[in-house]
Motif scaffolding. Structure first.
Motif, PDB file in Angstrom:
ATOM      1  N   ARG A  37       0.814  -1.686   0.007  1.00  0.00           N
ATOM      2  CA  ARG A  37       0.067   0.071   0.131  1.00  0.00           C
ATOM      3  C   ARG A  37       0.968   1.162   0.040  1.00  0.00           C
ATOM      4  O   ARG A  37       0.388   1.996  -0.468  1.00  0.00           O
ATOM      5  CB  ARG A  37      -0.828   0.325   0.948  1.00  0.00           C
ATOM      6  CG  ARG A  37      -1.891   1.652   1.343  1.00  0.00           C
ATOM      7  CD  ARG A  37      -2.524   0.916   2.917  1.00  0.00           C
ATOM      8  NE  ARG A  37      -4.147   0.333   2.350  1.00  0.00           N
ATOM      9  CZ  ARG A  37      -5.125   0.622   1.962  1.00  0.00           C
ATOM     10  NH1 ARG A  37      -5.165   1.465   1.567  1.00  0.00           N
ATOM     11  NH2 ARG A  37      -6.354  -0.240   1.447  1.00  0.00           N
ATOM     12  N   GLU A  41       1.359   3.835  -2.975  1.00  0.00           N
ATOM     13  CA  GLU A  41       0.693   5.285  -3.200  1.00  0.00           C
ATOM     14  C   GLU A  41       1.551   5.819  -3.473  1.00  0.00           C
ATOM     15  O   GLU A  41       1.050   7.700  -3.623  1.00  0.00           O
ATOM     16  CB  GLU A  41      -0.193   4.915  -1.319  1.00  0.00           C
ATOM     17  CG  GLU A  41      -1.760   5.442  -1.298  1.00  0.00           C
ATOM     18  CD  GLU A  41      -1.675   4.970   0.702  1.00  0.00           C
ATOM     19  OE1 GLU A  41      -0.603   4.790   1.346  1.00  0.00           O
ATOM     20  OE2 GLU A  41      -2.623   4.660   0.898  1.00  0.00           O
ATOM     21  N   ASP A  44       1.338   6.354  -7.227  1.00  0.00           N
ATOM     22  CA  ASP A  44       0.405   7.219  -7.340  1.00  0.00           C
ATOM     23  C   ASP A  44       0.532   9.110  -6.938  1.00  0.00           C
ATOM     24  O   ASP A  44       0.425   9.602  -8.311  1.00  0.00           O
ATOM     25  CB  ASP A  44      -0.446   7.089  -5.962  1.00  0.00           C
ATOM     26  CG  ASP A  44      -2.509   7.809  -6.655  1.00  0.00           C
ATOM     27  OD1 ASP A  44      -2.210   8.556  -7.363  1.00  0.00           O
ATOM     28  OD2 ASP A  44      -3.345   7.250  -5.995  1.00  0.00           O
TER      29      ASP A  44
END
Length: 529
Positions: A37, A41, A44
């Motif tokens: 994760r 992230e 992103d």
């Protein structure tokens, strides 16, 4: 997860995206999922062309797919956290999914697009494996350029139970449509050749149409690359036919004795060799296994090399630089349990034996280095040496003896690798001083006992070979056949080292140059050219 330097580099790469991509993750409550994760992230946040979602429904957790926002049928999946050696693979997957063109021949891309059928690949890798990235990247490329190909790339350390269940004991390990398909380092061209039944015929037809060379180099390792560069610089029409460009260097991890370069790794050096060869007008023909040599009948005449696909090439002079491969133990059980506990690359396969008992066969530098590396990963290492003493450098011996989870056995002849039918469960050895047989219970055997020259194809050619299969050469790298020279680990030159192979390749090229200027081409060759 990513330090400031990696973030900056990744931000620059993501600036090359041509279209939006999506990262869709399936996560659990474990630490690896939390790392996944955080990684996604961060990616992103570095580009407005990337969006991360966490609503995936894959069976493997953690895992995530990279796909084009405009076409959900084009995707590749990573299971685990692709860092370490695989960070570059992750970056390339992002770029290719986002429309950035790969540095691959258009002919190769078209062959991927033209594949007929459905191909579901699963591939296991370890983060310390230097052979794995090529396979990861090849499967990624195939999945992103043909919607009927899917690729799931699995970090074995994150899915240990799955690795155990499927009997994966060596990486890279590739499964196709649920069945074992391939093990070991492979390029996209090699993978294509295995699944494209017409690939061999197309390659043969392409080779058959080539005019004779003035110098043809057989082998693409350090010796072959050096020879090709030297003859090309002399202005001769030069070709290189290699079973695998880069040769055994591709399977080498740390290189610390290449003078003027304090440290490099085999795949990096192989890439540099290929790039340097590419600076010249050299015809490189990869994935070509030499099968037979037909020598010229007179000086200046034409030698012919026949390849496994049936094609042949002709040349006025040859440089044979086919290198060597790892020597096998030649005992019962070795072949039966290869990739099921018997391994040859500690860097690649060591992490799959975490906490287990393994043996290393061989007390030279390679064997002792392997034992040192493995001792930091596995539960226990038994080093077995045939001789009465270790032959490795003293500094390596001292390091090995300082480790408390290592046993050293000398004057020990390995006689059998045993298993339960599925995987290795031990080995037997004979004490050469007493003749007594002993058994060691373990789960892995790493063989590090030297090299065998790749010269079987020359046995009926008239080339003089030693009883060990080495090509006999003189001080000028000349064989007993006029116009045929040889260099590198396949020859009688002592000390099988990269830097020596390069020097010998250059010497062979200069000798070929001298031969060519002293021997005029025959009428047959002049007419063919």
């Amino acid at each position: 997860m990513l330090d400031a330097n990696l973030k900056q580099q990744l931000s620059q790469y993501l600036g090359m995206l041509r279209e939006p991509i999506e990262l869709v993750a399936t996560l659990g409550d474990d630490a690896k999922s939390a790392q996944t994760r955080e990684l996604l992230e961060q990616i992103d946040a570095l580009s407005d062309k990337v969006s991360a979602k966490f609503d995936g429904e894959d069976d493997r957790r953690p895992s995530f797919i990279i796909r084009r926002a405009s076409d959900a049928t084009v995707w590749v999946r990573f299971a685990g956290v692709p860092l370490g050696h695989e960070f570059t693979s992750l970056v390339l997957a992002l770029l290719w999914a986002g429309g950035h063109p790969p540095k691959v021949e258009e002919e190769t891309l078209q062959a991927i697009r033209d594949l007929e059928g459905d191909f579901d690949f699963e591939m296991y890798f370890s983060l310390s494996c230097h052979n794995c990235p090529d396979v990861v990247q090849a499967l990624t490329l195939m999945a992103l350029f043909n919607p009927r190909i899917s690729a799931t790339l699995i970090e074995g350390g994150a899915f240990q139970d799955e690795v155990e269940e499927r009997g994966v004991m060596a990486v890279p390990a590739v499964f196709l449509n649920g069945e074992s398909f391939a093990n070991g380092k492979m390029s996209v061209e090699e993978l294509l050749a295995k699944i494209d039944t017409n690939a061999g015929a197309r390659a043969a037809a392409k080779i058959e149409g080539k005019d004779p060379f003035e110098v043809l180099v057989i082998g693409g390792g350090p010796a072959g690359a050096s020879a090709a560069i030297y003859t090309a610089r002399k202005g001769f029409r030069t070709g290189v036919a290699a079973e695998r460009f880069g040769g055994q260097v591709l399977d080498t991890m740390g290189i610390e004795n290449f003078i003027s370069v304090p440290y490099t790794e085999g795949p990096k050096l192989a890439a540099a060799l290929e790039a340097h060869v590419g600076e010249y007008d050299i015809d490189v023909m990869n994935l070509q296994k030499a099968e037979r040599l037909i020598p010229a009948t007179k000086p200046g005449g034409m030698h012919e090399v026949v390849f496994a696909n049936g094609a042949s090439l002709k040349a006025r002079s040859l440089v044979l630089s086919t290198g060597a491969r790892w020597r096998n133990l030649g005992v019962p059980g070795e072949f039966e349990y290869r990739n099921r506990g018997v391994a040859y690359c500690p860097h690649c396969d060591g992490p799959l034996f975490k906490g287990k008992r393994v043996a290393v066969i061989g007390g030279g530098n390679s064997g002792v280095e392997a034992a040192i590396d493995l001792a930091n990963i596995v539960g226990h290492v038994t080093l077995i040496e045939f001789d009465s003493k270790l032959r490795a450098d003293q500094v390596l011996q001292d390091k090995l003896r300082s480790m408390d989870n290592v046993d050293i056995l000398v004057s020990a002849q390995t006689t059998e690798v045993t298993g339960d039918g599925e995987r290795v469960d031990g080995l037997t050895y004979k004490n050469r001083e007493t003749g007594e047989e002993h058994r060691v219970e373990l789960e892995g055997v790493f063989v590090q006992i030297g090299l065998v020259p790749n010269t079987e194809w020359l046995k009926d050619s008239g080339i003089e070979l030693t009883k060990f299969g080495e090509i006999v050469v003189d001080a000028h790298a000349a064989t007993n056949l006029p116009g045929v020279f040889a260099a590198g680990d396949a020859t009688t030159v002592p000390f099988k080292q990269i830097i020596i192979a390069m020097g010998e390749g250059s010497k062979a090229a200069l000798s070929a140059f001298d031969y060519l200027i002293r021997n005029e081409a025959t009428d047959e060759i002049a007419q063919a050219a």
